[in-house]
Design a protein around this motif. Sequence first.
Motif, PDB file in Angstrom:
ATOM      1  N   LYS A 107     -17.422  82.990 -40.154  1.00  0.00           N
ATOM      2  CA  LYS A 107     -16.914  84.288 -40.136  1.00  0.00           C
ATOM      3  C   LYS A 107     -17.421  85.271 -39.371  1.00  0.00           C
ATOM      4  CE  LYS A 107     -16.738  83.817 -45.171  1.00  0.00           C
ATOM      5  NZ  LYS A 107     -16.804  84.488 -46.579  1.00  0.00           N
ATOM      6  N   GLU A 108     -18.752  85.262 -38.711  1.00  0.00           N
ATOM      7  CA  GLU A 108     -19.189  86.337 -38.011  1.00  0.00           C
ATOM      8  C   GLU A 108     -19.284  85.976 -36.476  1.00  0.00           C
ATOM      9  OE1 GLU A 108     -21.608  89.970 -39.923  1.00  0.00           O
ATOM     10  OE2 GLU A 108     -22.695  87.978 -39.745  1.00  0.00           O
ATOM     11  N   GLU A 109     -19.275  86.783 -35.553  1.00  0.00           N
ATOM     12  CA  GLU A 109     -19.529  86.313 -33.933  1.00  0.00           C
ATOM     13  C   GLU A 109     -20.918  86.001 -33.804  1.00  0.00           C
ATOM     14  OE1 GLU A 109     -19.064  88.456 -29.684  1.00  0.00           O
ATOM     15  OE2 GLU A 109     -17.906  89.360 -31.615  1.00  0.00           O
ATOM     16  N   ILE A 110     -21.747  86.554 -34.351  1.00  0.00           N
ATOM     17  CA  ILE A 110     -23.178  86.504 -34.105  1.00  0.00           C
ATOM     18  C   ILE A 110     -23.384  84.844 -34.622  1.00  0.00           C
ATOM     19  CG2 ILE A 110     -23.756  87.242 -36.196  1.00  0.00           C
ATOM     20  CD1 ILE A 110     -26.009  87.218 -32.974  1.00  0.00           C
ATOM     21  N   THR A 111     -22.956  84.585 -35.683  1.00  0.00           N
ATOM     22  CA  THR A 111     -23.019  83.179 -36.065  1.00  0.00           C
ATOM     23  C   THR A 111     -22.420  82.013 -35.343  1.00  0.00           C
ATOM     24  OG1 THR A 111     -22.886  84.069 -38.211  1.00  0.00           O
ATOM     25  CG2 THR A 111     -22.793  81.673 -37.913  1.00  0.00           C
ATOM     26  N   ARG A 112     -20.988  82.083 -34.635  1.00  0.00           N
ATOM     27  CA  ARG A 112     -20.621  81.506 -33.699  1.00  0.00           C
ATOM     28  C   ARG A 112     -21.198  81.446 -32.527  1.00  0.00           C
ATOM     29  NH1 ARG A 112     -16.098  84.258 -36.162  1.00  0.00           N
ATOM     30  NH2 ARG A 112     -16.008  85.570 -34.291  1.00  0.00           N
ATOM     31  N   TYR A 113     -21.865  82.454 -32.004  1.00  0.00           N
ATOM     32  CA  TYR A 113     -22.777  82.578 -30.799  1.00  0.00           C
ATOM     33  C   TYR A 113     -24.074  81.648 -30.864  1.00  0.00           C
ATOM     34  CZ  TYR A 113     -25.767  84.637 -27.193  1.00  0.00           C
ATOM     35  OH  TYR A 113     -26.544  84.496 -26.201  1.00  0.00           O
ATOM     36  N   GLN A 114     -24.556  81.768 -32.010  1.00  0.00           N
ATOM     37  CA  GLN A 114     -25.742  80.741 -32.395  1.00  0.00           C
ATOM     38  C   GLN A 114     -25.351  79.431 -32.135  1.00  0.00           C
ATOM     39  OE1 GLN A 114     -28.802  81.689 -32.303  1.00  0.00           O
ATOM     40  NE2 GLN A 114     -28.352  83.978 -31.824  1.00  0.00           N
ATOM     41  N   PHE A 115     -24.146  79.223 -32.709  1.00  0.00           N
ATOM     42  CA  PHE A 115     -23.592  77.749 -32.826  1.00  0.00           C
ATOM     43  C   PHE A 115     -23.487  77.330 -31.286  1.00  0.00           C
ATOM     44  CE2 PHE A 115     -23.530  77.253 -37.244  1.00  0.00           C
ATOM     45  CZ  PHE A 115     -23.020  75.926 -37.426  1.00  0.00           C
ATOM     46  N   PHE A 116     -22.780  78.314 -30.522  1.00  0.00           N
ATOM     47  CA  PHE A 116     -22.353  78.018 -29.025  1.00  0.00           C
ATOM     48  C   PHE A 116     -23.494  77.602 -28.431  1.00  0.00           C
ATOM     49  CE2 PHE A 116     -22.538  80.124 -25.269  1.00  0.00           C
ATOM     50  CZ  PHE A 116     -21.910  79.415 -24.466  1.00  0.00           C
ATOM     51  N   GLN A 118     -26.440  76.332 -29.438  1.00  0.00           N
ATOM     52  CA  GLN A 118     -27.022  75.043 -29.789  1.00  0.00           C
ATOM     53  C   GLN A 118     -26.283  74.108 -29.684  1.00  0.00           C
ATOM     54  OE1 GLN A 118     -29.804  74.103 -32.542  1.00  0.00           O
ATOM     55  NE2 GLN A 118     -29.199  72.751 -30.994  1.00  0.00           N
ATOM     56  N   VAL A 119     -24.813  74.233 -29.352  1.00  0.00           N
ATOM     57  CA  VAL A 119     -24.118  72.785 -29.012  1.00  0.00           C
ATOM     58  C   VAL A 119     -24.105  72.923 -27.549  1.00  0.00           C
ATOM     59  CG1 VAL A 119     -21.578  72.181 -28.615  1.00  0.00           C
ATOM     60  CG2 VAL A 119     -22.386  73.033 -30.914  1.00  0.00           C
ATOM     61  N   LYS A 120     -24.356  73.970 -26.584  1.00  0.00           N
ATOM     62  CA  LYS A 120     -24.568  73.926 -25.376  1.00  0.00           C
ATOM     63  C   LYS A 120     -26.066  73.091 -25.093  1.00  0.00           C
ATOM     64  CE  LYS A 120     -25.384  77.667 -22.670  1.00  0.00           C
ATOM     65  NZ  LYS A 120     -25.384  78.893 -22.127  1.00  0.00           N
ATOM     66  N   GLN A 121     -26.868  73.474 -25.952  1.00  0.00           N
ATOM     67  CA  GLN A 121     -28.142  72.746 -25.515  1.00  0.00           C
ATOM     68  C   GLN A 121     -28.035  71.392 -25.848  1.00  0.00           C
ATOM     69  OE1 GLN A 121     -32.158  73.302 -28.410  1.00  0.00           O
ATOM     70  NE2 GLN A 121     -31.739  75.151 -26.923  1.00  0.00           N
ATOM     71  N   ASP A 122     -27.330  71.007 -26.801  1.00  0.00           N
ATOM     72  CA  ASP A 122     -27.086  69.571 -27.057  1.00  0.00           C
ATOM     73  C   ASP A 122     -26.292  68.843 -26.256  1.00  0.00           C
ATOM     74  OD1 ASP A 122     -28.245  70.010 -29.559  1.00  0.00           O
ATOM     75  OD2 ASP A 122     -26.514  70.251 -30.864  1.00  0.00           O
ATOM     76  N   VAL A 123     -25.522  69.373 -25.323  1.00  0.00           N
ATOM     77  CA  VAL A 123     -24.520  68.976 -24.219  1.00  0.00           C
ATOM     78  C   VAL A 123     -25.807  68.640 -22.982  1.00  0.00           C
ATOM     79  CG1 VAL A 123     -23.072  69.094 -22.615  1.00  0.00           C
ATOM     80  CG2 VAL A 123     -22.554  69.628 -24.983  1.00  0.00           C
ATOM     81  N   LEU A 124     -26.455  69.711 -22.909  1.00  0.00           N
ATOM     82  CA  LEU A 124     -27.417  69.540 -21.891  1.00  0.00           C
ATOM     83  C   LEU A 124     -28.504  68.675 -22.129  1.00  0.00           C
ATOM     84  CD1 LEU A 124     -28.655  70.860 -19.238  1.00  0.00           C
ATOM     85  CD2 LEU A 124     -29.783  72.565 -20.482  1.00  0.00           C
ATOM     86  N   GLN A 125     -28.704  68.428 -23.061  1.00  0.00           N
ATOM     87  CA  GLN A 125     -29.981  67.514 -23.323  1.00  0.00           C
ATOM     88  C   GLN A 125     -29.550  65.973 -23.600  1.00  0.00           C
ATOM     89  OE1 GLN A 125     -32.470  69.235 -26.683  1.00  0.00           O
ATOM     90  NE2 GLN A 125     -33.165  70.808 -25.266  1.00  0.00           N
ATOM     91  N   GLY A 126     -28.239  65.779 -23.719  1.00  0.00           N
ATOM     92  CA  GLY A 126     -27.773  64.520 -23.861  1.00  0.00           C
ATOM     93  C   GLY A 126     -27.410  64.211 -25.237  1.00  0.00           C
ATOM     94  N   ARG A 127     -27.640  65.082 -26.093  1.00  0.00           N
ATOM     95  CA  ARG A 127     -27.548  64.654 -27.752  1.00  0.00           C
ATOM     96  C   ARG A 127     -25.893  64.549 -27.765  1.00  0.00           C
ATOM     97  NH1 ARG A 127     -32.063  68.102 -28.496  1.00  0.00           N
ATOM     98  NH2 ARG A 127     -30.626  69.842 -28.963  1.00  0.00           N
ATOM     99  N   ILE A 128     -25.170  65.037 -27.136  1.00  0.00           N
ATOM    100  CA  ILE A 128     -23.711  64.964 -27.371  1.00  0.00           C
ATOM    101  C   ILE A 128     -22.932  64.657 -25.934  1.00  0.00           C
ATOM    102  CG2 ILE A 128     -21.502  66.541 -27.834  1.00  0.00           C
ATOM    103  CD1 ILE A 128     -23.284  68.357 -29.542  1.00  0.00           C
ATOM    104  N   PRO A 129     -23.074  63.370 -25.695  1.00  0.00           N
ATOM    105  CA  PRO A 129     -22.192  63.036 -24.383  1.00  0.00           C
ATOM    106  C   PRO A 129     -20.897  63.325 -24.577  1.00  0.00           C
ATOM    107  CG  PRO A 129     -22.883  60.957 -25.911  1.00  0.00           C
ATOM    108  CD  PRO A 129     -23.156  62.199 -26.619  1.00  0.00           C
TER     109      PRO A 129
END
Length: 547
Positions: A107-116, A118-129
């Motif tokens: 619902k909120e932009e701040i929540t989507r920003y925190q998800f963004f 987290q996912v960007k960190q997962d891609v960088l660290q290789g958890r999401i190839p």
Amino acid sequence: MSCFCTAQEEFYCEVLLLDETKLTLTTQQQGIKKSTKGSVVLDFVLDHVKLAETDYFGLRYCDRSHQTYWLDPSKTLSEHKDLITKGPPYTLYFGVKFYAENPCKLKEEITRYQFFLQVKQDVLQGRIPCPIDISAQLAALAIQSELGDYDPYKHVSGYVSEYRFVPDQKEELEHAIETIHKTVMGQVPSKAELNYLGIAKTLDMYGVDLHPVFGENQSEYFLGLTPIGVVVYKNKTQVGKYFWPRITKVHFKETQFELQVVGKDCTETSFFFKAPNKTACKHLWKCCIEHHTFFRMPENDGNTLTRKLSKFGSLGSKHRYSGKTAMQMGRDPSVSLPRPDLQVVRTRSKTYPKRPSQTTGQMDIQSYTNNIPSHLFSPRQLLTSFYSPLPTRRSRSRGNTSSGSESENSTREHRKKRNRSRQENEMVDSGPQWEAVLCRQKERSQNDPNHRRSRHRSRSRSPDVQAKEQLWKHIQTQGDPIKIRHSHSPRSFHQYRRSQCSEGERSVTDLMHGSKDMLLSEIIEHDVRSSAKVVKTIHTPRTKVET
């Protein structure tokens, strides 16, 4: 005794947020103690980040073996033995605990920003190839969110190399990111982040919490807890998937983990796995309980499968998940979201130096001159750097030598004397050096019987004393003294310097010659005039003697 008790209650904790900033929690400021429950600490962090959709997030900590665990909100900090024994200072990591199946519907932009984040960190660290083409698209949207629209004057070649998006980032990927960044213009940060999450949710490893286990014949497996169920991987290949609505029992004993699944024909099948140790097995069981409760389907009394799932709570353990489920968060009317007055403050990502291969050979003249030290722009430094004299050329001796009558020592002394006189007459930088040269020439003229012959040779190589004095006076009136070698013409020397310069230096030299050639041409013109006077003074007396 009260002093000792107070000292034991001192608590200092650092919380690392998703934007790589730190939040410090202490006893004096927030009143955090070891007897404080985890839910209180989590509330402090959520208030700092200004989140309303709180049940997706949690706090993690690491034990001495680098195994991560989620902070239990119902327990005190002292009950987390692995956290207390490792500190102080105590370090917690804020992050997404339950990945929304469709993060674009948050619902909120701040929540989507925190998800963004987290996912960007997962891609960088290789958890999401992800493949290279998908990585380039995600990175271009991340660049768009942080830097805005592509600007050719601001975003020079190689600007993507200052950021990190994937492990072992290559130059080819950075070129692809720059190309895609030019095509996503017009997207504000919130829109770019929404498109980022729309692509990321389609990846196979999105929101997968992996746990290593062993199967039959000690073969290695991974159990992945996802928003839709439990996925089994073997050699990085998916070999099984069990949806949450069909899982009726989760049980563990010592290191054995059991999953009981209902098939399409309503028959139950048990799958057994072995964890590396008892602690890891219990951690897997707790995570599986929480994921199943958070993502379970709404209850329907008329459904046979739901009645079997009602037995899921009686597993012989006190651990329960007490938060809201994903379905309850979507239907909760008590909180009006999104909040109209909420402003999202975004933090700049960590930057790194540019890739060296992109900063050499592709720089324009202006960027090249910006990297040159400022002291090279002074007239004296410019001329001495681009018009430095050539190395002295060794020539054969023109003195009279007898065949075999002179020894090697006399030949060596003759060479030293000749080189010394050549160096004295070749370059002069200051007035005291002129006086020293004059004194040595007078002494040599009195003691050397062959002075006329040696003086004639020196005149053929450099101007006489009178011309040197006039040149020195001219230099004093014009500026700092500059070393000039008279045995080479300025034109050929300029061509030699251009041949020795690199392409970037030649471009800078051409730009700066316009303002510096006037001074150099005046000095060279006066030098030529002085040399002409020297030739006239040399040949005139000889003509009179002959007549």
